[in-house]
Design a protein around this motif. Sequence first.
Motif, short mmCIF file in Angstrom:
data_model
loop_
_atom_site.label_atom_id
_atom_site.label_comp_id
_atom_site.label_asym_id
_atom_site.label_seq_id
_atom_site.Cartn_x
_atom_site.Cartn_y
_atom_site.Cartn_z
N ILE A 1 59.08 34.25 -49.84
CA ILE A 1 57.67 33.91 -50.03
C ILE A 1 56.78 34.67 -49.04
N VAL A 2 55.69 35.22 -49.57
CA VAL A 2 54.60 35.79 -48.78
C VAL A 2 53.37 34.95 -49.08
N VAL A 3 52.75 34.40 -48.07
CA VAL A 3 51.64 33.47 -48.28
C VAL A 3 50.33 34.24 -48.49
N LYS A 4 49.70 34.00 -49.64
CA LYS A 4 48.42 34.64 -49.93
C LYS A 4 47.28 33.82 -49.33
N ILE A 5 46.46 34.50 -48.54
CA ILE A 5 45.34 33.86 -47.83
C ILE A 5 44.06 34.61 -48.19
N PRO A 6 42.98 33.89 -48.52
CA PRO A 6 41.74 34.58 -48.88
C PRO A 6 41.03 35.20 -47.68
N MET A 7 40.30 36.28 -47.93
CA MET A 7 39.55 36.98 -46.90
C MET A 7 38.26 36.22 -46.60
N ILE A 8 38.42 35.17 -45.79
CA ILE A 8 37.29 34.40 -45.28
C ILE A 8 37.53 34.18 -43.78
N ARG A 9 36.55 33.66 -43.07
CA ARG A 9 36.67 33.50 -41.62
C ARG A 9 37.92 32.69 -41.25
N ASP A 10 38.07 31.50 -41.84
CA ASP A 10 39.24 30.69 -41.53
C ASP A 10 40.52 31.33 -42.06
N ALA B 1 43.89 31.97 -40.06
CA ALA B 1 45.16 31.47 -40.59
C ALA B 1 46.21 32.58 -40.64
N ILE B 2 45.78 33.79 -41.00
CA ILE B 2 46.71 34.93 -41.03
C ILE B 2 47.27 35.18 -39.62
N LYS B 3 46.40 35.15 -38.64
CA LYS B 3 46.84 35.34 -37.25
C LYS B 3 47.86 34.29 -36.84
N TYR B 4 47.57 33.04 -37.19
CA TYR B 4 48.46 31.93 -36.82
C TYR B 4 49.81 32.04 -37.53
N LEU B 5 49.77 32.23 -38.84
CA LEU B 5 51.01 32.28 -39.61
C LEU B 5 51.87 33.47 -39.21
N THR B 6 51.23 34.61 -38.95
CA THR B 6 51.97 35.79 -38.51
C THR B 6 52.70 35.51 -37.21
N ALA B 7 52.06 34.79 -36.30
CA ALA B 7 52.69 34.44 -35.02
C ALA B 7 53.88 33.52 -35.22
N GLN B 8 53.89 32.79 -36.34
CA GLN B 8 55.02 31.90 -36.65
C GLN B 8 56.11 32.62 -37.43
N GLY B 9 55.94 33.91 -37.65
CA GLY B 9 56.94 34.67 -38.38
C GLY B 9 56.84 34.55 -39.89
N ILE B 10 55.69 34.08 -40.38
CA ILE B 10 55.46 33.93 -41.82
C ILE B 10 54.64 35.11 -42.33
N GLY C 1 47.06 40.80 -38.40
CA GLY C 1 48.50 40.92 -38.58
C GLY C 1 49.01 40.67 -39.97
N ALA C 2 48.14 40.76 -40.99
CA ALA C 2 48.58 40.55 -42.36
C ALA C 2 49.70 41.52 -42.74
N SER C 3 50.67 41.03 -43.48
CA SER C 3 51.74 41.90 -43.97
C SER C 3 51.22 42.83 -45.05
#
Length: 218
Positions: free
Chosen positions: A84-93, A97-106, A126-128
């Motif tokens: 799974i790769v988590v899709k996150i919308p391009m908004i401020r939050d 969220a991308i920064k946080y999830l990337t730090a968790q190895g997601i 850090g988006a994949s």
Amino acid sequence: MKFFIDTANLNEIREAYDLGVLDGVTTNPSLMAKEGIKGEENVKAHYKAICDIVDNNVSAEVIATDFDTMIKEGEELAKIDEKIVVKIPMIRDGVKAIKYLTAQGIRTNCTLVFSAGQAILAAKAGASYVSPFIGRLDDIAYDGLSLIEQIVQIYDNYGYATEVLAASIRHTMHLVQCAEIGADVATCPLKVITSLLNHPLTDSGLKQFLADHHKVNS
């Protein structure tokens, strides 16, 4: 270039995988609804069914738009399968969220990107993958392919690891042109991929070969 198929239809995914060219799948709530998949648990089960078909890279989209809920949904999606790769919308939050999830190895896929500036933010977080929607830009008389080219150049300039995932691809020329300008990934409907098989000279050439074979072996 990697080929992702943009669908939630299991038969289409199997067909693309069996063709031997499939590298991943992208989905969204609209595609899930199109297949009649409703309810949180049914959606998760469908994501798992997709993961069981392909080798890697199944983009599953969060529904929330606030940081805390995006994190919760993202972590739940990531637990479904390591593909799974988590899709996150391009908004401020979403960037947070991308920064946080990337730090968790997601792994994450930043979606609904329509400018180079947005793509820079996604890479910095850090988006994949970053997903510029070229077809939707074309719809408003903006050159979506130029955006892909611009993002590829910027990422090359600074060595960003984020892969450029060309999305909203409508036809084979979109796909070929994305390959020419260096997109890392293209996601599109199955019919766009299979259309690459077709050429009238291939058809006429095969017909002639078979006819000649028949003549010398009859």
